[in-house]
Structures are given as C-alpha cells and as structure tokens.
Write a protein that holds these residues in place. Structure first.
Motif, mmCIF file in Angstrom:
data_model
loop_
_atom_site.group_PDB
_atom_site.id
_atom_site.type_symbol
_atom_site.label_atom_id
_atom_site.label_comp_id
_atom_site.label_asym_id
_atom_site.label_seq_id
_atom_site.Cartn_x
_atom_site.Cartn_y
_atom_site.Cartn_z
ATOM 1 N N ALA A 72 -10.490 -25.735 12.975
ATOM 2 C CA ALA A 72 -11.608 -26.151 12.120
ATOM 3 C C ALA A 72 -11.921 -27.630 12.331
ATOM 4 C CB ALA A 72 -11.286 -25.865 10.664
ATOM 5 N N SER A 73 -12.676 -27.901 13.393
ATOM 6 C CA SER A 73 -12.979 -29.296 13.719
ATOM 7 C C SER A 73 -14.447 -29.653 13.540
ATOM 8 C CB SER A 73 -12.544 -29.596 15.160
ATOM 9 O OG SER A 73 -13.198 -28.708 16.050
ATOM 10 N N THR A 74 -15.289 -28.650 13.373
ATOM 11 C CA THR A 74 -16.722 -28.913 13.206
ATOM 12 C C THR A 74 -17.283 -28.073 12.067
ATOM 13 O OG1 THR A 74 -17.330 -27.187 14.785
ATOM 14 C CG2 THR A 74 -17.065 -29.420 15.670
ATOM 15 N N ILE A 75 -18.398 -28.514 11.559
ATOM 16 C CA ILE A 75 -19.136 -27.768 10.546
ATOM 17 C C ILE A 75 -20.455 -27.348 11.170
ATOM 18 C CG2 ILE A 75 -20.327 -27.896 8.318
ATOM 19 C CD1 ILE A 75 -18.247 -30.065 7.547
ATOM 20 N N ASN A 76 -20.726 -26.062 11.144
ATOM 21 C CA ASN A 76 -22.002 -25.539 11.616
ATOM 22 C C ASN A 76 -22.747 -24.985 10.412
ATOM 23 O OD1 ASN A 76 -24.173 -24.293 12.782
ATOM 24 N ND2 ASN A 76 -22.991 -22.997 14.163
ATOM 25 N N PRO A 77 -23.844 -25.641 9.997
ATOM 26 C CA PRO A 77 -24.563 -25.170 8.812
ATOM 27 C C PRO A 77 -25.246 -23.814 9.005
ATOM 28 C CG PRO A 77 -25.760 -26.965 9.861
ATOM 29 C CD PRO A 77 -24.454 -26.844 10.575
ATOM 30 N N HIS A 78 -25.249 -23.297 10.245
ATOM 31 C CA HIS A 78 -25.895 -22.010 10.525
ATOM 32 C C HIS A 78 -24.891 -20.869 10.688
ATOM 33 C CE1 HIS A 78 -29.459 -24.396 10.961
ATOM 34 N NE2 HIS A 78 -28.922 -25.065 11.966
ATOM 35 N N ALA A 79 -23.605 -21.158 10.431
ATOM 36 C CA ALA A 79 -22.577 -20.135 10.622
ATOM 37 C C ALA A 79 -21.571 -20.179 9.485
ATOM 38 C CB ALA A 79 -21.856 -20.366 11.954
ATOM 39 N N MET A 80 -20.958 -19.028 9.239
ATOM 40 C CA MET A 80 -19.863 -18.969 8.270
ATOM 41 C C MET A 80 -18.869 -17.913 8.725
ATOM 42 S SD MET A 80 -21.402 -16.785 5.035
ATOM 43 C CE MET A 80 -21.627 -18.253 4.167
ATOM 44 N N SER A 81 -17.638 -18.108 8.327
ATOM 45 C CA SER A 81 -16.602 -17.131 8.660
ATOM 46 C C SER A 81 -16.896 -15.833 7.915
ATOM 47 C CB SER A 81 -15.228 -17.671 8.265
ATOM 48 O OG SER A 81 -14.244 -16.701 8.539
ATOM 49 N N TYR A 82 -16.813 -14.731 8.634
ATOM 50 C CA TYR A 82 -17.037 -13.417 8.052
ATOM 51 C C TYR A 82 -15.715 -12.679 7.854
ATOM 52 C CZ TYR A 82 -19.700 -9.108 7.241
ATOM 53 O OH TYR A 82 -20.254 -7.975 6.689
ATOM 54 N N GLY A 83 -14.638 -13.266 8.405
ATOM 55 C CA GLY A 83 -13.330 -12.664 8.223
ATOM 56 C C GLY A 83 -12.584 -12.548 9.530
ATOM 57 N N TYR A 84 -11.491 -11.792 9.486
ATOM 58 C CA TYR A 84 -10.587 -11.662 10.629
ATOM 59 C C TYR A 84 -10.243 -10.201 10.828
ATOM 60 C CZ TYR A 84 -10.290 -16.624 9.879
ATOM 61 O OH TYR A 84 -10.633 -17.942 9.718
ATOM 62 N N ASP A 85 -10.202 -9.786 12.078
ATOM 63 C CA ASP A 85 -9.823 -8.421 12.429
ATOM 64 C C ASP A 85 -8.615 -8.462 13.351
ATOM 65 O OD1 ASP A 85 -11.870 -7.193 11.031
ATOM 66 O OD2 ASP A 85 -13.186 -6.971 12.765
ATOM 67 N N ASP A 138 -8.909 -11.625 15.783
ATOM 68 C CA ASP A 138 -10.316 -11.875 16.078
ATOM 69 C C ASP A 138 -10.945 -12.517 14.854
ATOM 70 O OD1 ASP A 138 -10.231 -10.741 18.614
ATOM 71 O OD2 ASP A 138 -10.857 -8.760 17.906
ATOM 72 N N HIS A 139 -11.611 -13.650 15.081
ATOM 73 C CA HIS A 139 -12.332 -14.342 14.014
ATOM 74 C C HIS A 139 -13.806 -13.976 14.144
ATOM 75 C CE1 HIS A 139 -13.164 -18.418 11.828
ATOM 76 N NE2 HIS A 139 -13.601 -17.379 11.155
ATOM 77 N N LEU A 140 -14.374 -13.455 13.074
ATOM 78 C CA LEU A 140 -15.783 -13.077 13.075
ATOM 79 C C LEU A 140 -16.601 -14.147 12.368
ATOM 80 C CD1 LEU A 140 -14.140 -10.419 13.382
ATOM 81 C CD2 LEU A 140 -16.072 -9.272 12.331
#
Length: 150
Positions: A72-85, A138-140
């Motif tokens: 977690a080194s950057t912030i993207n205002p157009h993306a968010m974590s949806y979870g992990y599989d 897997d990070h979604l």
C-alpha cells in the motif's frame, strides 16, 4: 502519493516488489492481542519446542496483513479494494523471518452489472528471506473506467 489510474491504464504483467520486513516477537504479541488468537503455536516457546516445527509461528492473518500493508504505497481515487480470493498460507513464518511481497497484474475483466467499472486482479506472493513462498492470494480491485464499456 496519489496516482490516478483508470481501468484502461492497467496492463497485465505489470509487477511491483516491496522492500523486506522482518517479523518480530512484538508483531506476534500485538496481533494476538488484537485478534484474541493466543494459541500456543504463536505464543508458547516451550510448547513449540516439543512440536515438529520447534519454534513459534506467526499468525497467517498477521503475515497477510503485514504483507498487504507493504504493497500500500499509493492512493488511487479511481480504485478500491474489492477483496481477496484464493488465500493460502503456504509455509510458516517465524520470529526473525523477513518477508517480501511481489504483486503482479494477472487479469482485467468487466464488471458484470456496471459498465462504468471493471475488475483488476493482482496476484500477491509473499516470500521469506530464502525466497520460499509463504503466502499467496489474489487481490481484486474495483476500478473506474475512463469511458463506459459497450
């Protein structure tokens, strides 16, 4: 740091690797206190000495949390974590082990209901100081598109 990326900007095959981080006894004790997981595998040095693995094992959830935090080194205002599989604890991590994280974009797919967003899948591999894999998942990410999909 803020980095603005839309769904279309992500490329399959893009990789990033973290610096190393050594897991300490304090990490294990703090995680046990936060989660209530005081099993002897994590907390009892003498009991562990009688087991096949001979020494205390870091909680899998600790390794996961620390490893994901290391990416977690950057912030993207157009993306968010949806979870992990497909999360797997492949090998134990012990006090004094140093973990490193490699994250690679492996898939892009449309959102099934919203044409304004898509999913990015990032394969996470955490390794120890010997290069052995200790955790995979897997990070979604849910990512906004520049233009709606057709």
């Amino acid at each position: 740091m803020i980095v603005e990326m839309f769904f279309e900007d992500y490329e399959i095959g893009t990789e990033r690797t973290s610096f190393g981080r050594t897991i300490t006894e304090a990490d294990i004790v703090l995680h046990a206190g936060q989660t209530g997981d005081f099993f002897p595998h994590h907390m009892d040095k003498e009991w562990c000495a009688t087991q096949d693995f001979k020494r205390r094992v870091a909680h899998g959830t600790l390794v996961f949390s620390v490893g994901i935090g290391m990416t977690a080194s950057t912030i993207n205002p157009h993306a968010m974590s949806y979870g992990y599989d497909r999360l797997r604890f492949v090998r134990p991590v012990h006090i004094g082990d140093t973990i490193t994280v490699r994250a690679a974009i492996t898939e892009k797919r449309d959102h099934p209901k919203r044409n304004t967003h898509g999913f990015i899948v990032e394969a996470i591999e955490i390794t120890n100081q010997d290069g052995e894999t200790v955790l995979v998942c897997d990070h979604l990410y849910l990512v906004k598109r520049k233009q709606p999909a057709d």
